[in-house]
Motif scaffolding. Structure first.
Motif, PDB file in Angstrom:
ATOM      1  N   ALA A  76       0.834  -1.210   0.000  1.00  0.00           N
ATOM      2  CA  ALA A  76       0.000   0.000   0.000  1.00  0.00           C
ATOM      3  C   ALA A  76       0.863   1.252   0.000  1.00  0.00           C
ATOM      4  CB  ALA A  76      -0.918  -0.006   1.223  1.00  0.00           C
ATOM      5  N   SER A  77       1.962   1.216   0.737  1.00  0.00           N
ATOM      6  CA  SER A  77       2.844   2.381   0.820  1.00  0.00           C
ATOM      7  C   SER A  77       3.576   2.626  -0.492  1.00  0.00           C
ATOM      8  CB  SER A  77       3.855   2.183   1.960  1.00  0.00           C
ATOM      9  OG  SER A  77       3.197   2.041   3.199  1.00  0.00           O
ATOM     10  N   VAL A  78       4.178   1.568  -1.046  1.00  0.00           N
ATOM     11  CA  VAL A  78       4.972   1.720  -2.272  1.00  0.00           C
ATOM     12  C   VAL A  78       4.086   2.072  -3.462  1.00  0.00           C
ATOM     13  CG1 VAL A  78       6.461   0.524  -3.927  1.00  0.00           C
ATOM     14  CG2 VAL A  78       6.819   0.214  -1.475  1.00  0.00           C
ATOM     15  N   PHE A  79       2.940   1.374  -3.601  1.00  0.00           N
ATOM     16  CA  PHE A  79       2.084   1.598  -4.761  1.00  0.00           C
ATOM     17  C   PHE A  79       1.001   2.643  -4.508  1.00  0.00           C
ATOM     18  CE2 PHE A  79       3.652  -2.795  -5.207  1.00  0.00           C
ATOM     19  CZ  PHE A  79       4.320  -2.653  -6.421  1.00  0.00           C
ATOM     20  N   GLY A  80       0.982   3.183  -3.278  1.00  0.00           N
ATOM     21  CA  GLY A  80       0.043   4.252  -2.958  1.00  0.00           C
ATOM     22  C   GLY A  80       0.751   5.567  -2.732  1.00  0.00           C
ATOM     23  N   GLN A  81       1.639   5.607  -1.763  1.00  0.00           N
ATOM     24  CA  GLN A  81       2.323   6.849  -1.416  1.00  0.00           C
ATOM     25  C   GLN A  81       3.195   7.381  -2.548  1.00  0.00           C
ATOM     26  OE1 GLN A  81       4.486   5.906   2.135  1.00  0.00           O
ATOM     27  NE2 GLN A  81       2.645   5.584   3.354  1.00  0.00           N
ATOM     28  N   ILE A  82       4.029   6.515  -3.134  1.00  0.00           N
ATOM     29  CA  ILE A  82       4.994   6.964  -4.144  1.00  0.00           C
ATOM     30  C   ILE A  82       4.298   7.532  -5.388  1.00  0.00           C
ATOM     31  CG2 ILE A  82       6.919   6.289  -5.619  1.00  0.00           C
ATOM     32  CD1 ILE A  82       7.633   6.382  -2.648  1.00  0.00           C
ATOM     33  N   PRO A  83       3.367   6.801  -6.031  1.00  0.00           N
ATOM     34  CA  PRO A  83       2.710   7.365  -7.221  1.00  0.00           C
ATOM     35  C   PRO A  83       1.910   8.640  -6.929  1.00  0.00           C
ATOM     36  CG  PRO A  83       2.349   5.002  -7.096  1.00  0.00           C
ATOM     37  CD  PRO A  83       2.929   5.422  -5.788  1.00  0.00           C
ATOM     38  N   ILE A  84       1.148   8.641  -5.819  1.00  0.00           N
ATOM     39  CA  ILE A  84       0.352   9.828  -5.487  1.00  0.00           C
ATOM     40  C   ILE A  84       1.263  11.025  -5.232  1.00  0.00           C
ATOM     41  CG2 ILE A  84      -1.216  10.848  -3.792  1.00  0.00           C
ATOM     42  CD1 ILE A  84      -2.414   8.050  -3.402  1.00  0.00           C
ATOM     43  N   ALA A  85       2.332  10.799  -4.466  1.00  0.00           N
ATOM     44  CA  ALA A  85       3.269  11.878  -4.168  1.00  0.00           C
ATOM     45  C   ALA A  85       3.935  12.402  -5.432  1.00  0.00           C
ATOM     46  CB  ALA A  85       4.331  11.385  -3.189  1.00  0.00           C
ATOM     47  N   LEU A  86       4.276  11.500  -6.344  1.00  0.00           N
ATOM     48  CA  LEU A  86       4.932  11.902  -7.591  1.00  0.00           C
ATOM     49  C   LEU A  86       3.986  12.724  -8.463  1.00  0.00           C
ATOM     50  CD1 LEU A  86       7.484  11.738  -9.268  1.00  0.00           C
ATOM     51  CD2 LEU A  86       6.688   9.567 -10.204  1.00  0.00           C
ATOM     52  N   VAL A  87       2.735  12.298  -8.565  1.00  0.00           N
ATOM     53  CA  VAL A  87       1.749  13.043  -9.356  1.00  0.00           C
ATOM     54  C   VAL A  87       1.514  14.427  -8.758  1.00  0.00           C
ATOM     55  CG1 VAL A  87      -0.680  13.122 -10.053  1.00  0.00           C
ATOM     56  CG2 VAL A  87       0.607  10.995 -10.274  1.00  0.00           C
ATOM     57  N   LEU A  88       1.363  14.496  -7.431  1.00  0.00           N
ATOM     58  CA  LEU A  88       1.174  15.796  -6.774  1.00  0.00           C
ATOM     59  C   LEU A  88       2.371  16.708  -7.002  1.00  0.00           C
ATOM     60  CD1 LEU A  88      -0.404  14.776  -3.335  1.00  0.00           C
ATOM     61  CD2 LEU A  88      -1.514  16.000  -5.207  1.00  0.00           C
ATOM     62  N   ALA A  89       3.575  16.146  -6.911  1.00  0.00           N
ATOM     63  CA  ALA A  89       4.785  16.944  -7.114  1.00  0.00           C
ATOM     64  C   ALA A  89       4.853  17.479  -8.540  1.00  0.00           C
ATOM     65  CB  ALA A  89       6.021  16.103  -6.800  1.00  0.00           C
ATOM     66  N   LEU A  90       4.499  16.649  -9.515  1.00  0.00           N
ATOM     67  CA  LEU A  90       4.510  17.079 -10.915  1.00  0.00           C
ATOM     68  C   LEU A  90       3.485  18.189 -11.155  1.00  0.00           C
ATOM     69  CD1 LEU A  90       4.831  13.596 -12.667  1.00  0.00           C
ATOM     70  CD2 LEU A  90       6.548  15.416 -12.702  1.00  0.00           C
ATOM     71  N   LEU A  91       2.341  18.083 -10.499  1.00  0.00           N
ATOM     72  CA  LEU A  91       1.295  19.094 -10.670  1.00  0.00           C
ATOM     73  C   LEU A  91       1.662  20.411  -9.993  1.00  0.00           C
ATOM     74  CD1 LEU A  91      -1.933  16.952 -10.120  1.00  0.00           C
ATOM     75  CD2 LEU A  91      -1.108  17.897 -12.279  1.00  0.00           C
ATOM     76  N   LEU A  92       2.184  20.318  -8.768  1.00  0.00           N
ATOM     77  CA  LEU A  92       2.459  21.529  -7.990  1.00  0.00           C
ATOM     78  C   LEU A  92       3.846  22.099  -8.234  1.00  0.00           C
ATOM     79  CD1 LEU A  92       0.747  20.540  -4.614  1.00  0.00           C
ATOM     80  CD2 LEU A  92      -0.121  22.025  -6.423  1.00  0.00           C
ATOM     81  N   ASN A  93       4.592  21.481  -9.144  1.00  0.00           N
ATOM     82  CA  ASN A  93       5.887  22.039  -9.536  1.00  0.00           C
ATOM     83  C   ASN A  93       5.720  23.165 -10.552  1.00  0.00           C
ATOM     84  OD1 ASN A  93       8.782  22.032  -9.461  1.00  0.00           O
ATOM     85  ND2 ASN A  93       8.783  21.053 -11.465  1.00  0.00           N
ATOM     86  N   ARG A  94       4.499  23.350 -10.999  1.00  0.00           N
ATOM     87  CA  ARG A  94       4.214  24.408 -11.972  1.00  0.00           C
ATOM     88  C   ARG A  94       3.848  25.705 -11.252  1.00  0.00           C
ATOM     89  NH1 ARG A  94       2.853  21.652 -16.782  1.00  0.00           N
ATOM     90  NH2 ARG A  94       2.727  19.398 -16.473  1.00  0.00           N
ATOM     91  N   LYS A  95       3.876  26.771 -12.001  1.00  0.00           N
ATOM     92  CA  LYS A  95       3.482  28.072 -11.451  1.00  0.00           C
ATOM     93  C   LYS A  95       1.974  28.208 -11.557  1.00  0.00           C
ATOM     94  CE  LYS A  95       7.819  30.466 -12.508  1.00  0.00           C
ATOM     95  NZ  LYS A  95       8.474  31.584 -13.239  1.00  0.00           N
ATOM     96  N   ILE A  96       1.294  27.721 -10.520  1.00  0.00           N
ATOM     97  CA  ILE A  96      -0.163  27.808 -10.491  1.00  0.00           C
ATOM     98  C   ILE A  96      -0.594  28.577  -9.254  1.00  0.00           C
ATOM     99  CG2 ILE A  96      -0.524  25.679 -11.784  1.00  0.00           C
ATOM    100  CD1 ILE A  96      -1.052  24.250  -9.167  1.00  0.00           C
ATOM    101  N   LYS A  97      -1.769  29.137  -9.309  1.00  0.00           N
ATOM    102  CA  LYS A  97      -2.286  29.929  -8.205  1.00  0.00           C
ATOM    103  C   LYS A  97      -2.552  29.048  -6.981  1.00  0.00           C
ATOM    104  CE  LYS A  97      -5.764  33.453  -7.190  1.00  0.00           C
ATOM    105  NZ  LYS A  97      -6.944  34.191  -7.710  1.00  0.00           N
ATOM    106  N   GLY A  98      -2.048  29.469  -5.848  1.00  0.00           N
ATOM    107  CA  GLY A  98      -2.256  28.726  -4.607  1.00  0.00           C
ATOM    108  C   GLY A  98      -1.352  27.532  -4.431  1.00  0.00           C
ATOM    109  N   ALA A  99      -0.260  27.440  -5.204  1.00  0.00           N
ATOM    110  CA  ALA A  99       0.642  26.276  -5.138  1.00  0.00           C
ATOM    111  C   ALA A  99       1.250  26.131  -3.741  1.00  0.00           C
ATOM    112  CB  ALA A  99       1.739  26.406  -6.188  1.00  0.00           C
ATOM    113  N   LYS A 100       1.658  27.249  -3.134  1.00  0.00           N
ATOM    114  CA  LYS A 100       2.273  27.188  -1.801  1.00  0.00           C
ATOM    115  C   LYS A 100       1.288  26.680  -0.761  1.00  0.00           C
ATOM    116  CE  LYS A 100       5.744  30.805  -2.504  1.00  0.00           C
ATOM    117  NZ  LYS A 100       6.252  32.134  -2.039  1.00  0.00           N
TER     118      LYS A 100
END
Length: 294
Positions: A76-100
């Motif tokens: 659950a940790s490897v196939f849950g935490q890692i993919p979700i965290a990676l997707v969130l990081a890719l999304l919030l690595n952009r200059k979007i409103k409210g990213a911080k």
């Protein structure tokens, strides 16, 4: 001469931390190895029993149940935490409103006390007044409402969901930091060549941070195998040992059953299983890295 003095200064700074690490981490491992060959209740004299504790553990059905539950947590940790965290990081690595703001929210569960998280989610999962069942009932999904922590068929998966939620933020921050080190000129060159966002992510961004992903997976596995406090507070290993993991079973046998030798043998097996799983995962990930480069 100056270089020698610098090395001495570095050594003086490292030695105190190294001593603390040895006293509280390395030495207890050797003590556990020693106790694992003994029969001892903490009061009477120790009795050497050789491999008897290990033989008893290998024939212990509850121990193998705890191993299975630990593997569920790892998966659950490897196939849950890692993919979700990676997707969130890719999304919030952009200059979007409210990213911080979203970055802070994502990391918040990591800094909250595990006891507070355990008690909060225990109330959410409450069969009568819990938020989850209340929400399902209001949505007309009463058939899905369950005794989440009281049903042996669902309890372990309910806890796994909490573990995923709790530590996603940690790996999110790790991945976000790694993404900010990816050379922008390479991404710009790929964009000029007509690469889409998906192609840039797949062929430029992910290979650039693959080493960080490997480290995150290893940290995730080692942390999952040591899971204790959240399960101990939420269920105590119940119902009927359905949420028992190796760490909680070791605690129960050692401090409640006063079987220090048996509990130490369990801790030794946790150490062996952890090393084996981490080595296998490291080999598989590095093999995949070699395949990619080839």
């Amino acid at each position: 001469m100056h270089l020698l003095k610098s090395r001495w200064k570095i050594a003086l700074g490292v030695i105190p931390a190294l001593l603390v690490y040895c006293i509280f981490s390395i030495i207890p491992i050797f003590i556990s190895f020693y106790y694992s060959f003994m029969s001892w209740n903490g009061f009477s004299p120790m009795e050497y029993v050789g491999l008897a504790n290990f033989r008893a553990i290998l024939n212990d059905s509850v121990f193998w149940l705890s191993v299975r539950n630990n593997l569920i947590v790892v998966a659950a940790s490897v196939f849950g935490q890692i993919p979700i965290a990676l997707v969130l990081a890719l999304l919030l690595n952009r200059k979007i409103k409210g990213a911080k703001f979203f970055r802070t929210i994502a990391f918040l569960p990591v800094v909250i006390s595990t006891v507070v998280i355990s008690l909060t989610w225990r109330m959410i999962y409450n069969v009568e007044q819990g938020l989850l069942n209340h929400l399902l009932n209001n949505l007309g999904l009463s058939a899905l409402a369950q005794n989440w922590l009281g049903n042996p068929d669902y309890a372990m998966y309910a806890i796994a969901a909490v573990i995923i939620w709790q530590f996603v933020g940690l790996y999110f921050i790790i991945f976000l930091s790694a993404l900010q080190t990816v050379p922008k000129d390479i991404l710009e060159a790929a964009e000029l060549d007509g690469a889409t966002e998906w192609q840039k992510t797949r062929y430029v961004t992910l290979p650039s941070i693959w080493g960080v992903i490997i480290i995150a997976v290893i940290l995730c596995i080692s942390g999952s195998l040591k899971t204790f406090d959240l399960i101990y507070v939420m269920t105590g290993g119940g119902p009927a040992n359905a949420t028992e993991v190796m760490a909680t079973y070791m605690y129960t046998e050692t401090f409640q059953g006063l079987r220090y030798g048996y509990g130490s043998a369990i801790s030794v097996l946790i150490f062996v299983f952890s090393i084996a799983i981490i080595v296998c995962a490291n080999m598989l990930l590095k093999k995949r890295t070699g395949t990619k480069r080839a």
